[in-house]
Enzyme design. Structure first.
Site, PDB file in Angstrom:
ATOM      1  N   SER A 166       1.078  -1.053   0.294  1.00 49.61           N
ATOM      2  CA  SER A 166      -0.166  -0.270   0.275  1.00 49.61           C
ATOM      3  C   SER A 166       0.858   1.387   0.006  1.00 49.61           C
ATOM      4  O   SER A 166       1.983   1.663  -0.987  1.00 49.61           O
ATOM      5  CB  SER A 166      -1.236   0.122   1.186  1.00 49.61           C
ATOM      6  OG  SER A 166      -1.710   0.654   0.895  1.00 49.61           O
ATOM      7  N   ARG A 236     -11.603   6.726  10.113  1.00 52.63           N
ATOM      8  CA  ARG A 236     -11.636   5.136  10.367  1.00 52.63           C
ATOM      9  C   ARG A 236     -11.894   4.710   9.047  1.00 52.63           C
ATOM     10  O   ARG A 236     -12.111   2.658   8.913  1.00 52.63           O
ATOM     11  CB  ARG A 236     -10.790   4.582  11.350  1.00 52.63           C
ATOM     12  CG  ARG A 236     -10.564   3.415  11.793  1.00 52.63           C
ATOM     13  CD  ARG A 236      -9.307   3.100  10.895  1.00 52.63           C
ATOM     14  NE  ARG A 236      -8.545   1.885  11.479  1.00 52.63           N
ATOM     15  CZ  ARG A 236      -7.258   1.446  10.849  1.00 52.63           C
ATOM     16  NH1 ARG A 236      -6.805   1.911   9.577  1.00 52.63           N
ATOM     17  NH2 ARG A 236      -7.098  -0.075  11.020  1.00 52.63           N
ATOM     18  N   ASP A 336      -8.324  -7.186  -4.502  1.00 47.34           N
ATOM     19  CA  ASP A 336      -8.381  -5.671  -4.139  1.00 47.34           C
ATOM     20  C   ASP A 336      -8.215  -4.830  -4.804  1.00 47.34           C
ATOM     21  O   ASP A 336      -8.429  -4.559  -6.130  1.00 47.34           O
ATOM     22  CB  ASP A 336      -6.565  -5.867  -3.711  1.00 47.34           C
ATOM     23  CG  ASP A 336      -6.027  -4.025  -3.302  1.00 47.34           C
ATOM     24  OD1 ASP A 336      -7.175  -2.931  -3.997  1.00 47.34           O
ATOM     25  OD2 ASP A 336      -4.596  -4.199  -2.946  1.00 47.34           O
ATOM     26  N   HIS A 369      -7.979  -5.527  -0.693  1.00 48.45           N
ATOM     27  CA  HIS A 369      -6.622  -4.911   0.212  1.00 48.45           C
ATOM     28  C   HIS A 369      -5.604  -5.441   1.209  1.00 48.45           C
ATOM     29  O   HIS A 369      -4.065  -5.558   0.866  1.00 48.45           O
ATOM     30  CB  HIS A 369      -7.195  -3.956  -0.003  1.00 48.45           C
ATOM     31  CG  HIS A 369      -5.437  -2.445   0.119  1.00 48.45           C
ATOM     32  ND1 HIS A 369      -4.317  -2.673  -0.529  1.00 48.45           N
ATOM     33  CD2 HIS A 369      -5.230  -1.924   1.257  1.00 48.45           C
ATOM     34  CE1 HIS A 369      -2.787  -1.705  -0.407  1.00 48.45           C
ATOM     35  NE2 HIS A 369      -3.874  -1.212   0.508  1.00 48.45           N
ATOM     36  N   ASP A 370      -5.996  -5.880   2.245  1.00 47.13           N
ATOM     37  CA  ASP A 370      -6.222  -6.205   3.350  1.00 47.13           C
ATOM     38  C   ASP A 370      -5.124  -7.042   3.187  1.00 47.13           C
ATOM     39  O   ASP A 370      -4.606  -7.560   3.985  1.00 47.13           O
ATOM     40  CB  ASP A 370      -6.871  -6.252   4.651  1.00 47.13           C
ATOM     41  CG  ASP A 370      -6.568  -4.532   5.055  1.00 47.13           C
ATOM     42  OD1 ASP A 370      -6.128  -3.451   5.177  1.00 47.13           O
ATOM     43  OD2 ASP A 370      -7.558  -4.580   6.155  1.00 47.13           O
TER      44      ASP A 370
END
Lengths: 402, 215
Positions: A166, A236, A336, A369-370
């Site tokens: 990232s 967040r 992602d 993405h994580d």
């Protein structure tokens, strides 16, 4: 058949292994401030970092890990605020793909951060008050410039590897472009050569949530004794959704209700996914500074390697008459959608255009993405194999027998 | 040494074979000078690249369409990208490699002419191995059975085969002439990999390996 005892590597002596030190800190730019891409200069400033493993006598085994937007230097040991394991302890540690028995691993909190490196929450030496919005806007290039000064301080001329996902991947790319002779191999993961309009848009939502919180006080909340925790939590929550995927959310939560048998016909967290996001938001505000969030998201938005090289990404990787000497391994994940595979492919095409040494792997995963932070054995295998191959080329001693 | 197994399996596998080295791989390794820069297009799991690195100390790179092949190759420390010969070769600069290798892949490309053109542009030399559709056993299968031929090398049913541009050796050499490509060396492989003297190669060769360069 039992192994010959004389060939079995002996256990390292306990007294030879120092206890892991607390976060190390170094003061940088005391002699002359570090110039920033925005035109200002910063200095003296502090970089907080952690190291793992031991630097070899010829200083050839250093691996720099670059953290993502809300990460920090606690890659492989417990976080002092949350008490949780290191954010990449599946990747970094003894016997892990980035094996701390073999490599000397360095990870620094980025400038602008809030875990010990100088950022907007720190005191401005000119006034003695927290910087707040008088902290200069920083870029990924500035973060990397500061890391290069840290390596000077540690006496490391060339990194064996620089790796990160990232925003960490952006720093990896910046390292390879700005200091090609100081990087033997580079592993940019789930990243892009420029922040897309969609990603800038998501960041803007987060920033606006923070700035709309009355407790933000124009950025001067530390002076005024408030904290924009509601705005930061919303930022967040919105961002967290972009790190996941629809299938991952569905698998984890579906439409399951939270501690209740039926809908409340109100605005409580009826659904588990709501409760989960609220928890993510409230846990985050305990460990992160709202202004740091503004500054670091801005740094990502400004990242555009092609833009800095005449609009041609390949030009970023030219090095004298030939292509970059850095060996690359790019990794993306199928689900992602924040940094999709097409972004990695764009970088691969540019690297091919200068005939660079590049590997590229897309990992099948539904975790979004994580995924680069989560349980992905195929991913770990690729990283381990790539590093082993590079270590051989670099002439590092082979991995101890397993 | 027995003849190569006459199985009707797929041409392209991603399992790293621990068995004998493919015959065309041996010939390709023979043709490549030590210490050179090599791009293997359609490198599968990187077996040939690994041979080249071990035997000739080359600086080797690969492109492979299948992700399984790329995973295996990169996990073995080889520089391989997931990509497509039909589209991704255009990115590379001219004369970037000493050799560009295309083994048993040209018949599976959408645009063999464009790929061939790119091979001799990117590499100072190109090495192409291909199955010969003019091989007498293939001709006999079509003649006697009236069905699309299947061999150990070309084992797919017609409706699932990736081999959409099969050709005979004569056809291939004709295309080279049209593109101004010089055939520097041609090595012929007969049934089961036996080396043949080039007597009626278009009839007796099961496969061939070509060393090519731009005129």
């Amino acid at each position: 058949m039992s192994p010959d005892p004389s060939t079995v590597p002996s256990e390292p002596l306990l007294d030879a292994v120092p206890a892991p030190p607390a976060t190390q800190r170094v003061m940088i730019g005391a002699a002359s401030p570090m110039p920033l891409d925005g035109g200002d200069a910063l200095g003296p400033f502090t970089l907080a970092y952690r190291t793992y493993g031991r630097l070899s006598p010829d200083r050839s085994n250093a691996v720099l890990v670059c953290h993502a937007l809300t990460g920090d230097q606690y890659v492989a040991d417990h976080h002092p605020v949350t008490g949780k394991p290191g954010w990449w302890d599946t990747m970094v540690g003894p016997g892990r793909p980035i094996d701390t028995e073999r490599y000397f691993v360095v990870c620094a909190n980025v400038i602008g951060g809030c875990m010990g490196s100088t950022g907007p929450a720190d005191a401005d030496p000119r006034t003695g008050n927290p910087f707040g919005l008088s902290f200069p806007v920083i870029t990924v290039g500035d973060m990397v410039r500061a890391q290069a000064l840290l390596l000077d301080h540690l006496g490391i001329d060339q990194l064996f590897a620089v790796i990160g996902g990232s925003m960490g991947g952006m720093q990896v790319l910046q390292w390879a472009v700005a200091y090609p002779e100081r990087v033997f191999c580079a592993i940019p993961i789930a990243t892009a050569s420029r922040h897309s309009a969609q990603n800038i848009a998501f960041h803007e939502v987060g920033r606006q949530a923070i700035m709309a919180d009355p407790d933000w006080r124009g950025g001067a909340y530390l002076l005024e004794g408030t904290r924009p925790v509601r705005g930061l939590a919303v930022a967040r929550m919105a961002a967290h959704i972009t790190y996941l995927s629809e299938p991952a959310l569905h698998r984890k939560f579906g439409r399951n209700l939270q501690d209740r048998a039926r809908l409340s016909f109100g605005f409580d967290a009826d659904f588990q996914v709501e409760s989960y996001l609220r928890h993510q938001g409230s846990a985050f505000v305990d460990r992160f500074d709202a202004n740091s969030y503004l500054y670091i998201t801005r740094a990502m938005d400004y990242f555009d390697l092609a833009g800095e090289h005449g609009g041609h990404l390949a030009n970023a990787f030219r090095h004298g008459p030939k292509g970059t000497p850095v060996r690359f391994c790019l990794v993306s994940f199928t689900s992602d959608w924040l940094f999709p595979t097409s972004e990695s492919r764009t970088i691969v095409h540019a690297l091919n255009a200068v005939a660079a040494n590049v590997s590229f792997v897309e990992i099948e995963s539904d975790k979004g993405h994580d995924a680069f932070l989560l349980h992905e054995p195929a991913f770990w295998k690729v990283i381990r194999g790539f590093l082993d191959g590079c270590a051989e080329h670099r002439g590092l001693p082979p991995r101890a027998a397993e | 040494m027995t003849a190569a197994p006459r199985i009707l399996g797929p041409l392209r596998t991603v399992q790293r074979p621990s068995g004998p080295i493919r015959d065309d791989f041996r010939m390709i390794v023979d043709l490549i000078e030590p210490g050179t820069r090599v791009l293997d297009v359609g490198c599968e799991d990187g077996r040939l690249l690994e041979l080249l690195v071990e035997a000739k100390g080359v600086d080797g790179r690969g492109i492979e369409l299948s992700m399984a092949g790329v995973h295996t190759a990169v996990s073995h420390g080889l520089s391989v990208i997931q990509g497509d010969a039909d589209t991704d070769l255009n990115d590379y600069p001219s004369a970037a490699f000493d050799y560009v290798v295309l083994s048993q892949t040209i018949q599976a490309t959408r645009d063999p002419r464009g790929v061939l053109d790119n091979l001799v542009r990117i590499g100072r030399r190109a090495i192409v191995s291909l199955p010969n559709f003019g091989y007498w056993r293939i001709r006999m299968q079509l003649l006697l059975n009236g069905r699309m031929p299947r061999t150990w090398q070309l084992g797919h049913e017609w409706w699932e085969t990736p081999n959409i541009h099969l050709c005979t050796l004569t056809d291939f050499e004709d295309l080279c002439t049209r593109l101004g490509i010089v055939i520097e060396t041609r090595r012929i492989l007969g049934r089961g990999g036996a080396r043949r003297t080039p007597l009626m190669p278009n009839l007796l060769a099961e496969q061939a390996v070509y060393l090519l360069s731009r005129r």
